[in-house]
Design a protein around this motif. Structure first.
Motif, PDB file in Angstrom:
ATOM      1  N   ASP A 277       8.903 -10.555   2.115  1.00 36.81           N
ATOM      2  CA  ASP A 277      10.320 -10.477   2.452  1.00 36.81           C
ATOM      3  C   ASP A 277      11.127 -11.371   1.523  1.00 36.81           C
TER       4      ASP A 277
ATOM      5  N   CYS B  78       4.829   4.601   0.847  1.00 32.00           N
ATOM      6  CA  CYS B  78       4.382   3.318   1.422  1.00 32.00           C
ATOM      7  C   CYS B  78       5.104   2.134   0.795  1.00 32.00           C
ATOM      8  N   GLU B  79       5.178   2.097  -0.529  1.00 32.23           N
ATOM      9  CA  GLU B  79       5.829   0.987  -1.214  1.00 32.23           C
ATOM     10  C   GLU B  79       7.320   0.942  -0.873  1.00 32.23           C
TER      11      GLU B  79
ATOM     12  N   ASN C 294      11.369  -9.782  -1.905  1.00 31.07           N
ATOM     13  CA  ASN C 294      12.323  -8.663  -1.939  1.00 31.07           C
ATOM     14  C   ASN C 294      13.767  -9.154  -1.904  1.00 31.07           C
TER      15      ASN C 294
ATOM     16  N   SER D  65       7.924  -0.183   2.687  1.00 29.43           N
ATOM     17  CA  SER D  65       7.709  -1.619   2.817  1.00 29.43           C
ATOM     18  C   SER D  65       8.910  -2.410   2.300  1.00 29.43           C
TER      19      SER D  65
ATOM     20  N   SER E 237      11.584  -4.462   4.592  1.00 30.91           N
ATOM     21  CA  SER E 237      11.794  -5.878   4.336  1.00 30.91           C
ATOM     22  C   SER E 237      13.288  -6.192   4.194  1.00 30.91           C
TER      23      SER E 237
END
Length: 162
Positions: free
Chosen positions: A19, A77-78, A22, A81, A85
């Protein structure tokens, strides 16, 4: 031969905070977009409501709605995610829109380099439901746990009553 202990693995895993990574990447994207935008730079120079100290800030960014186009789709998926985040951190809404959409962004950094908070000044037209100034604070790690636990309890209650 050194065999790593399971605790060593957990220590390394605990140091990875995706997190935070990102959040840092989002503000770096904004900073790069500001450097490329004459409109945003002119707005900062001309705007009387922006403090003179902020105008000299080295981390000034501009949210021009391009970040969402560079992140993979949520079905991936990426992408799921990364978007999850940014949603947890409050930088994007559930709709996928960035909270600083159309804003010049001034982040505040912790001494370790992490972004703690930011203020955004809307450039150009302000829509009916939008504010001219947007404030954001990075959630405390404890807030993630509390939110997750309340969501889990709600899901359990839903399953119990149906």
């Amino acid at each position: 031969m050194n065999i790593p202990s399971p605790n060593m693995y957990l220590d390394v895993l605990g140091q990875l905070n995706l997190d935070e990574l990102n959040i840092q990447q989002a503000f770096e994207h904004y900073r790069q977009r500001y450097q490329l935008s004459e409109l945003a730079q002119e707005f900062v120079n001309q705007c009387g409501s922006i403090d003179a100290d902020l105008k000299c800030h080295t981390g000034i960014g501009y949210c021009d709605r391009t970040m969402g186009k560079q992140i993979p789709k949520a079905r991936n998926c990426e992408g799921g995610s990364i978007r999850g985040s940014l949603l947890r951190s409050g930088l994007i809404r559930a709709t996928g829109h960035e909270i600083f959409r159309g804003c010049v962004v001034f982040p505040t950094y912790h001494e370790n380099g992490n972004v703690l908070s930011a203020v955004g000044y809307r450039v150009g037209r302000i829509r009916r439901n939008d504010s001219a100034v947007i404030y954001w604070h990075r959630p405390e790690p404890k807030a993630y746990v509390e939110t997750g636990m309340s969501m889990a309890k709600e899901l359990i209650r839903e399953q119990t009553y149906h």
